[in-house]
Design a protein around this motif. Structure first.
Motif, PDB file in Angstrom:
ATOM      1  N   ASP A  45      39.478  26.650  17.650  1.00  0.00           N
ATOM      2  CA  ASP A  45      40.006  26.972  18.982  1.00  0.00           C
ATOM      3  C   ASP A  45      39.445  28.290  19.505  1.00  0.00           C
ATOM      4  N   GLU A  46      39.391  29.311  18.650  1.00  0.00           N
ATOM      5  CA  GLU A  46      38.835  30.598  19.072  1.00  0.00           C
ATOM      6  C   GLU A  46      37.364  30.449  19.445  1.00  0.00           C
ATOM      7  N   PHE A  47      36.623  29.725  18.614  1.00  0.00           N
ATOM      8  CA  PHE A  47      35.193  29.561  18.864  1.00  0.00           C
ATOM      9  C   PHE A  47      34.956  28.801  20.166  1.00  0.00           C
ATOM     10  N   PHE A  48      35.642  27.682  20.357  1.00  0.00           N
ATOM     11  CA  PHE A  48      35.379  26.862  21.536  1.00  0.00           C
ATOM     12  C   PHE A  48      35.919  27.493  22.814  1.00  0.00           C
ATOM     13  N   SER A  49      36.898  28.377  22.707  1.00  0.00           N
ATOM     14  CA  SER A  49      37.300  29.154  23.885  1.00  0.00           C
ATOM     15  C   SER A  49      36.148  30.046  24.323  1.00  0.00           C
ATOM     16  N   GLY A  50      35.517  30.698  23.348  1.00  0.00           N
ATOM     17  CA  GLY A  50      34.355  31.531  23.660  1.00  0.00           C
ATOM     18  C   GLY A  50      33.168  30.714  24.121  1.00  0.00           C
ATOM     19  N   TYR A  51      32.996  29.542  23.549  1.00  0.00           N
ATOM     20  CA  TYR A  51      31.896  28.669  23.942  1.00  0.00           C
ATOM     21  C   TYR A  51      32.050  28.249  25.413  1.00  0.00           C
ATOM     22  N   SER A  52      33.270  27.923  25.799  1.00  0.00           N
ATOM     23  CA  SER A  52      33.524  27.567  27.204  1.00  0.00           C
ATOM     24  C   SER A  52      33.201  28.743  28.119  1.00  0.00           C
ATOM     25  N   LEU A  53      33.630  29.925  27.707  1.00  0.00           N
ATOM     26  CA  LEU A  53      33.357  31.126  28.488  1.00  0.00           C
ATOM     27  C   LEU A  53      31.855  31.394  28.566  1.00  0.00           C
ATOM     28  N   ALA A  54      31.150  31.248  27.440  1.00  0.00           N
ATOM     29  CA  ALA A  54      29.706  31.490  27.411  1.00  0.00           C
ATOM     30  C   ALA A  54      28.964  30.533  28.336  1.00  0.00           C
ATOM     31  N   GLN A  55      29.490  29.321  28.498  1.00  0.00           N
ATOM     32  CA  GLN A  55      28.842  28.325  29.350  1.00  0.00           C
ATOM     33  C   GLN A  55      28.943  28.686  30.833  1.00  0.00           C
ATOM     34  N   ILE A  56      30.065  29.272  31.236  1.00  0.00           N
ATOM     35  CA  ILE A  56      30.250  29.514  32.668  1.00  0.00           C
ATOM     36  C   ILE A  56      29.789  30.898  33.115  1.00  0.00           C
ATOM     37  N   LEU A  57      29.601  31.822  32.164  1.00  0.00           N
ATOM     38  CA  LEU A  57      29.124  33.149  32.535  1.00  0.00           C
ATOM     39  C   LEU A  57      27.630  33.114  32.819  1.00  0.00           C
ATOM     40  N   PRO A  58      27.158  33.995  33.690  1.00  0.00           N
ATOM     41  CA  PRO A  58      25.723  34.042  33.918  1.00  0.00           C
ATOM     42  C   PRO A  58      25.001  34.545  32.664  1.00  0.00           C
ATOM     43  N   GLY A  59      23.781  34.128  32.510  1.00  0.00           N
ATOM     44  CA  GLY A  59      22.990  34.561  31.365  1.00  0.00           C
ATOM     45  C   GLY A  59      22.769  33.430  30.381  1.00  0.00           C
ATOM     46  N   VAL A  60      22.105  33.768  29.297  1.00  0.00           N
ATOM     47  CA  VAL A  60      21.767  32.791  28.264  1.00  0.00           C
ATOM     48  C   VAL A  60      23.010  32.522  27.412  1.00  0.00           C
ATOM     49  N   ASN A  61      23.324  31.259  27.187  1.00  0.00           N
ATOM     50  CA  ASN A  61      24.535  30.892  26.450  1.00  0.00           C
ATOM     51  C   ASN A  61      24.585  31.502  25.056  1.00  0.00           C
ATOM     52  N   SER A  62      23.452  31.521  24.357  1.00  0.00           N
ATOM     53  CA  SER A  62      23.456  32.039  22.984  1.00  0.00           C
ATOM     54  C   SER A  62      23.737  33.538  22.951  1.00  0.00           C
ATOM     55  N   THR A  63      23.203  34.280  23.899  1.00  0.00           N
ATOM     56  CA  THR A  63      23.510  35.715  23.919  1.00  0.00           C
ATOM     57  C   THR A  63      24.956  35.942  24.341  1.00  0.00           C
ATOM     58  N   ASN A  64      25.435  35.158  25.294  1.00  0.00           N
ATOM     59  CA  ASN A  64      26.851  35.248  25.670  1.00  0.00           C
ATOM     60  C   ASN A  64      27.742  34.956  24.463  1.00  0.00           C
ATOM     61  N   MET A  65      27.348  33.968  23.665  1.00  0.00           N
ATOM     62  CA  MET A  65      28.127  33.588  22.490  1.00  0.00           C
ATOM     63  C   MET A  65      28.113  34.700  21.451  1.00  0.00           C
ATOM     64  N   ALA A  66      26.960  35.325  21.225  1.00  0.00           N
ATOM     65  CA  ALA A  66      26.873  36.435  20.275  1.00  0.00           C
ATOM     66  C   ALA A  66      27.768  37.591  20.713  1.00  0.00           C
ATOM     67  N   VAL A  67      27.740  37.890  22.004  1.00  0.00           N
ATOM     68  CA  VAL A  67      28.589  38.965  22.529  1.00  0.00           C
ATOM     69  C   VAL A  67      30.064  38.610  22.330  1.00  0.00           C
ATOM     70  N   TYR A  68      30.428  37.353  22.601  1.00  0.00           N
ATOM     71  CA  TYR A  68      31.817  36.930  22.416  1.00  0.00           C
ATOM     72  C   TYR A  68      32.243  37.040  20.952  1.00  0.00           C
ATOM     73  N   ILE A  69      31.412  36.554  20.043  1.00  0.00           N
ATOM     74  CA  ILE A  69      31.753  36.598  18.617  1.00  0.00           C
ATOM     75  C   ILE A  69      31.919  38.045  18.172  1.00  0.00           C
ATOM     76  N   GLY A  70      30.963  38.901  18.540  1.00  0.00           N
ATOM     77  CA  GLY A  70      31.048  40.312  18.175  1.00  0.00           C
ATOM     78  C   GLY A  70      32.283  40.976  18.747  1.00  0.00           C
ATOM     79  N   GLN A  71      32.589  40.693  20.009  1.00  0.00           N
ATOM     80  CA  GLN A  71      33.780  41.261  20.656  1.00  0.00           C
ATOM     81  C   GLN A  71      35.049  40.783  19.969  1.00  0.00           C
ATOM     82  N   HIS A  72      35.094  39.516  19.656  1.00  0.00           N
ATOM     83  CA  HIS A  72      36.281  38.934  19.020  1.00  0.00           C
ATOM     84  C   HIS A  72      36.522  39.538  17.634  1.00  0.00           C
TER      85      HIS A  72
END
Length: 188
Positions: A45-72
């Motif tokens: 659930d935590e991962f896919f919440s971030g994945y959803s966020l990474a998809q809708i934010l501007p920028g590359v999804n993988s970098t958005n995901m790395a930022v989300y994981i690190g922030q979390h």
């Protein structure tokens, strides 16, 4: 979240390895495997919440995901560490590959190697899609939205934004909790 805080070195090392060895996509699937299944740093659930966020934010999804994981996992310093880890290896490889590219393309089998890497990335992405859809298959409204999205974008080739503009609010409305609170229903 893990019981012990994840070390910045472990976070950097994971993102470095994922960034270094991921060609042609598939990073998010690899992140899911490593962060959720192998290390247990996050729940699905935590991962896919971030994945959803990474998809809708501007920028590359993988970098958005790395930022989300690190922030979390570690806050602002964690997101910076994860992003640096993800980008360090590919930066060096791209500079090196650009220097020797004209030598690489003439190697026998090079196109086949690149085709194999792309096929592996597609397979990883497919597995991630199946994992994320698993929860929706148990909830009929989610299944309906999932199928409608697949048909609209995958089969009909309709533009993403209009499809999202219609299906996102519909999905939220269908998934909104309908249970009345105990105070309102008189069960308190």
């Amino acid at each position: 979240m893990p019981a012990q805080p994840v070390s910045l070195f472990a976070l950097y090392r994971l993102c470095f390895v994922v960034g270094l060895f991921s060609f042609g996509g598939g990073l998010t699937a690899w992140f899911h495997r490593e962060v959720v299944q192998v290390r247990g740093w996050m729940t699905d659930d935590e991962f896919f919440s971030g994945y959803s966020l990474a998809q809708i934010l501007p920028g590359v999804n993988s970098t958005n995901m790395a930022v989300y994981i690190g922030q979390h996992l570690r806050g602002a310093i964690g997101s910076t560490t994860a992003l640096m880890g993800l980008l360090t290896g590919p930066f060096v490889i791209v500079i090196a590959a650009a220097s020797v590219y004209h030598h690489l393309v003439v190697l026998p089998g090079f196109p086949a190697i690149m085709g194999g890497v792309a096929a592996a990335a597609v397979g990883m992405r497919f597995r991630l899609g199946m994992t994320s859809a698993r929860g929706g298959l148990r909830h009929i409204p989610s299944l309906i939205v999932l199928v409608a999205t697949f048909v609209a974008i995958g089969v009909m080739q309709w533009p993403l934004l209009p499809v999202l503009a219609v299906l996102a609010p519909l999905s939220i409305a269908l998934s909104w909790p309908r249970n009345p609170s105990p105070e309102k229903s008189g069960d308190a």
